[in-house]
Design a protein around this motif. Structure first.
Motif, mmCIF file in Angstrom:
data_model
loop_
_atom_site.group_PDB
_atom_site.id
_atom_site.type_symbol
_atom_site.label_atom_id
_atom_site.label_comp_id
_atom_site.label_asym_id
_atom_site.label_seq_id
_atom_site.Cartn_x
_atom_site.Cartn_y
_atom_site.Cartn_z
ATOM 1 N N ILE A 74 0.660 -1.687 0.172
ATOM 2 C CA ILE A 74 0.115 -0.265 -0.049
ATOM 3 C C ILE A 74 0.909 1.353 -0.254
ATOM 4 C CG2 ILE A 74 -1.962 1.427 0.993
ATOM 5 C CD1 ILE A 74 -2.397 -1.613 2.829
ATOM 6 N N PHE A 75 0.872 2.096 -1.283
ATOM 7 C CA PHE A 75 1.775 3.395 -1.600
ATOM 8 C C PHE A 75 1.019 4.245 -0.835
ATOM 9 C CE2 PHE A 75 4.223 -0.018 -3.467
ATOM 10 C CZ PHE A 75 5.201 0.049 -3.519
ATOM 11 N N VAL A 76 1.009 5.633 0.006
ATOM 12 C CA VAL A 76 0.695 6.646 -0.187
ATOM 13 C C VAL A 76 1.513 7.635 -0.329
ATOM 14 C CG1 VAL A 76 -1.029 7.579 2.450
ATOM 15 C CG2 VAL A 76 -0.995 5.813 2.389
ATOM 16 N N ARG A 77 0.973 8.518 -0.532
ATOM 17 C CA ARG A 77 1.211 10.660 -1.550
ATOM 18 C C ARG A 77 0.530 11.682 -0.615
ATOM 19 N NH1 ARG A 77 5.263 10.582 -6.165
ATOM 20 N NH2 ARG A 77 6.443 8.136 -6.305
ATOM 21 N N SER A 78 1.109 12.283 -0.388
ATOM 22 C CA SER A 78 0.989 13.454 0.348
ATOM 23 C C SER A 78 0.163 14.486 -0.939
ATOM 24 C CB SER A 78 1.537 14.206 1.209
ATOM 25 O OG SER A 78 2.929 14.452 0.152
ATOM 26 N N ASN A 79 -0.426 14.699 -0.502
ATOM 27 C CA ASN A 79 -1.415 15.575 -1.242
ATOM 28 C C ASN A 79 -1.799 17.219 -1.105
ATOM 29 O OD1 ASN A 79 -2.900 16.049 -3.779
ATOM 30 N ND2 ASN A 79 -4.468 15.308 -3.539
ATOM 31 N N GLY A 80 -1.017 17.357 -0.346
ATOM 32 C CA GLY A 80 -1.032 19.458 -0.108
ATOM 33 C C GLY A 80 -2.083 18.833 0.807
ATOM 34 N N LYS A 81 -1.152 19.869 2.422
ATOM 35 C CA LYS A 81 -1.662 20.351 3.508
ATOM 36 C C LYS A 81 -3.269 20.659 2.921
ATOM 37 C CE LYS A 81 -2.145 22.931 7.328
ATOM 38 N NZ LYS A 81 -0.758 24.858 8.070
ATOM 39 N N GLY A 82 -4.653 19.996 3.545
ATOM 40 C CA GLY A 82 -5.413 19.860 4.397
ATOM 41 C C GLY A 82 -6.266 19.009 3.097
ATOM 42 N N ASN A 83 -6.042 18.400 1.895
ATOM 43 C CA ASN A 83 -6.326 17.453 1.047
ATOM 44 C C ASN A 83 -6.334 16.128 2.019
ATOM 45 O OD1 ASN A 83 -6.899 19.507 -0.736
ATOM 46 N ND2 ASN A 83 -4.767 19.598 -1.291
ATOM 47 N N GLY A 84 -6.654 15.271 0.879
ATOM 48 C CA GLY A 84 -7.097 14.317 1.279
ATOM 49 C C GLY A 84 -5.343 13.584 1.004
ATOM 50 N N ALA A 85 -5.064 12.240 1.138
ATOM 51 C CA ALA A 85 -3.549 11.999 0.985
ATOM 52 C C ALA A 85 -4.031 10.349 -0.227
ATOM 53 C CB ALA A 85 -3.389 11.232 1.466
ATOM 54 N N ASP A 86 -3.144 10.040 -1.817
ATOM 55 C CA ASP A 86 -3.609 9.835 -2.746
ATOM 56 C C ASP A 86 -2.624 8.315 -2.127
ATOM 57 O OD1 ASP A 86 -3.629 11.531 -4.454
ATOM 58 O OD2 ASP A 86 -2.196 12.008 -4.751
ATOM 59 N N THR A 111 -3.751 14.262 4.619
ATOM 60 C CA THR A 111 -2.048 15.135 4.110
ATOM 61 C C THR A 111 -2.562 16.757 5.504
ATOM 62 O OG1 THR A 111 -2.018 14.773 1.785
ATOM 63 C CG2 THR A 111 -0.791 16.138 3.129
ATOM 64 N N VAL A 112 -1.649 16.389 6.141
ATOM 65 C CA VAL A 112 -1.199 17.699 6.509
ATOM 66 C C VAL A 112 0.390 17.833 6.936
ATOM 67 C CG1 VAL A 112 -2.521 16.187 8.884
ATOM 68 C CG2 VAL A 112 -0.026 15.849 8.909
ATOM 69 N N ALA A 113 0.686 19.280 7.424
ATOM 70 C CA ALA A 113 1.898 19.891 7.929
ATOM 71 C C ALA A 113 2.755 19.043 8.211
ATOM 72 C CB ALA A 113 1.458 21.150 8.851
ATOM 73 N N GLY A 114 3.766 19.071 7.994
ATOM 74 C CA GLY A 114 5.007 18.324 8.948
ATOM 75 C C GLY A 114 5.279 17.367 8.240
ATOM 76 N N SER A 115 5.894 16.934 9.077
ATOM 77 C CA SER A 115 6.697 15.003 8.042
ATOM 78 C C SER A 115 6.673 14.218 8.954
ATOM 79 C CB SER A 115 8.328 15.299 8.051
ATOM 80 O OG SER A 115 8.573 15.629 9.115
ATOM 81 N N ASP A 116 5.634 14.091 9.824
ATOM 82 C CA ASP A 116 5.164 12.853 10.515
ATOM 83 C C ASP A 116 4.445 11.426 10.173
ATOM 84 O OD1 ASP A 116 6.280 13.749 13.308
ATOM 85 O OD2 ASP A 116 4.619 14.740 13.621
ATOM 86 N N GLY A 174 -6.207 4.764 6.698
ATOM 87 C CA GLY A 174 -6.886 6.108 7.678
ATOM 88 C C GLY A 174 -5.684 7.062 7.692
ATOM 89 N N GLY A 175 -6.177 7.921 8.960
ATOM 90 C CA GLY A 175 -5.115 8.863 10.409
ATOM 91 C C GLY A 175 -4.071 9.651 8.683
ATOM 92 N N SER A 176 -2.669 10.052 9.079
ATOM 93 C CA SER A 176 -2.178 11.024 8.416
ATOM 94 C C SER A 176 -0.663 10.836 7.673
ATOM 95 C CB SER A 176 -2.901 12.513 9.316
ATOM 96 O OG SER A 176 -1.570 12.277 10.606
ATOM 97 N N ILE A 177 -0.474 12.264 6.905
ATOM 98 C CA ILE A 177 0.797 11.581 6.032
ATOM 99 C C ILE A 177 1.343 13.148 6.335
ATOM 100 C CG2 ILE A 177 -0.390 11.736 3.878
ATOM 101 C CD1 ILE A 177 2.493 10.086 3.129
#
Length: 476
Positions: free
Chosen positions: A188-200, A218-223, A244-247
């Motif tokens: 399962i590959f997850v990519r950030s998609n800009g702060k405040g948006n979902g993730a790919d 997708t949230v701010a930072g690199s966690d 779920g969760g955040s990247i």
């Protein structure tokens, strides 16, 4: 070529090693005591046996509770590897086939296509492409029937009772099946998609067996605070995975590995997907069944050689490969429905043939993912010594072991020390269990055969450091 080199290297130890000097290891006991005190290790929690040299020149370096049976964890795989290499000669390969009993006409197969598993633990996407490409050379572009997955070589028990009772959806707890694919796990590959948006989120390989529910953000930072869980859905025959969760937007990509629950259907749906990418249409569905006796082979894929499969097991302590190899051992005597118990009988018979004291071991799991396995450090040493002395299996086994500071489960251990590249060993770990068993070479050509087992409550990191520092001392 690398296997030949390994054979020459270890064999040269036997031929050109200098006699062990009487005083060379005179301070081993003193160093052992010092390190045990430094790392807070209780001697009663240890089982250790180590020798150097061979024949009349063999010297016992350590003998600490060596006849005491303890939980060995993943060094159990040494016994599994030994039995596998004894029963499958170097170069042995497992076969996966596509067959049909109906004839094809004008590019149409009017009947079922059978995917028959031969117990290959290493059947991955590259093998599936090879199989599908070979199939397309038959000129078939349409299958008017079902894909029938035949995994009857093994039984239908996916998770053997010898494993820990709690199931987890991680790749290391993947189920087994005679027809398995990609370690019976999905990427399962997850990519950030800009702060405040979902993730790919991407499933690889993509197929209809997996239903993906994407709720990642997708949230701010690199966690990395992503969560991926398999959810039950009785209306869907495959696996439903919720992400779920955040990247953090500072992360480019995160990969998560999850096992699947039904190896046969998983393989069948992936076959359907790969065929579709080559323009082959399937009108039916994916089912499991048995191949007719008179079916013709349309395509065939061979596995890696047995020595490379054993390396897959030992380098990364792969429990799935250990169980697949064990069921293949069972299939040596049983052509249908081979179970883990059938294979464990073969492994235990092999242990007896090596003269391992019967009261010093009990093996129920080939992977060591259990607390029911019991073995003394001396019993493990006996297996290692056999593998060292039997030239028919020696090079294959040696090459399968992790190398200190270089690869596998020893990649980060003993790095930049005198023991880097001089120690090849199998690691083991469970809660309150740490083990290490293998060989340490020294510059005079002698080889130390060692087996270290710890069962106790001291921090596991300290025990690993204790073992590593002792080996560094012995090597230098």
């Amino acid at each position: 070529m690398k296997f030949i080199i390994a054979a020459v290297l270890l064999f040269s130890f036997s031929v050109h090693a200098q006699p062990v000097e009487a005083n060379k290891f005179a301070d081993v006991e003193k160093e052992f005591q010092s390190l045990a005190k430094k790392f807070g290790v209780q001697l009663s929690d240890l089982g250790m046996y180590a020798t150097v040299g061979e024949g009349q020149d063999m010297k016992v370096l350590l003998d600490i509770n060596s006849k005491k049976t303890m939980i060995p964890a993943s060094i159990s795989k040494v016994a599994t590897a030994s039995a596998a290499l004894a029963h499958f000669p170097p170069g042995h390969k497992f076969k996966t086939q596509l067959l049909a009993s109906a004839e094809s006409k004008n590019g149409v197969l009017k009947g079922n296509l059978y995917l028959k598993g031969g117990g290959d633990p290493s059947f991955v996407s590259e093998n599936m492409w090879y199989l599908v490409n070979a199939f397309t050379r038959n000129g078939i572009t349409r299958i008017e029937g079902d894909i029938i997955v035949d995994d009857s070589l093994f039984d239908k028990v996916r998770y053997d009772v010898s494993r820990q009772k709690e199931r987890v959806d991680r790749a290391y707890d993947a189920p087994t099946g005679a027809m398995s694919f990609n370690w019976n796990s999905v990427n399962i590959f997850v990519r950030s998609n800009g702060k405040g948006n979902g993730a790919d989120v991407f499933i690889d390989p993509q197929n209809d067996y997996i239903r993906l529910v994407n709720k990642a953000k997708t949230v701010a930072g690199s966690d990395n605070k992503l969560l991926a869980d398999r959810q039950d859905d009785k209306k869907f025959e495959g696996d439903v995975i919720h992400v779920g969760g955040s990247i953090g937007q500072g992360l480019k990509e995160v990969v998560i590995f999850k096992n699947i629950t039904q190896p046969d259907l998983w393989a069948g749906y992936n076959l359907k997907s790969f065929l579709a990418q080559r323009g082959v249409q399937l009108t039916g569905s994916i089912k499991n069944g048995v191949t007719p006796e008179k079916a013709d082979v349309l395509a065939e894929s061979e596995s890696k050689a047995i020595e490379q499969v054993v390396a897959d097991m030992n380098k990364f302590s792969n429990n799935y490969v250990a169980e697949m190899l064990t069921k293949n051992l069972g299939a040596v005597k049983k052509t249908k429905g081979a179970s883990l118990a059938d294979g464990m009988q073969v492994i235990n018979e092999h242990m007896q043939s090596l003269g391992v004291p019967a009261d010093q071991y009990r093996l129920e799991s080939p992977s060591g993912l259990t607390r029911e396995n019991k073995m003394s450090s001396f019993a493990m040493w006996k297996v290692l010594q056999h593998l060292r002395n039997d030239f028919q299996v020696q090079p294959e086994f040696l090459t399968s072991l992790p190398i200190a500071g270089i690869d596998g489960t020893l990649k980060k251990r003993m790095k930049n020390s005198k023991a880097e590249r001089w120690v090849r060993a199998k690691t083991g770990f469970l809660t309150n269990v740490v083990s290490l068993a293998g060989y340490a070479g020294i510059e005079d050509g002698n080889v130390i055969t060692f087996s270290f087992i710890y069962n106790g409550s001291t921090d596991e990191a300290k025990i690993r450091s204790f073992f590593d520092n002792l080996l560094i001392y012995l090597v230098k």
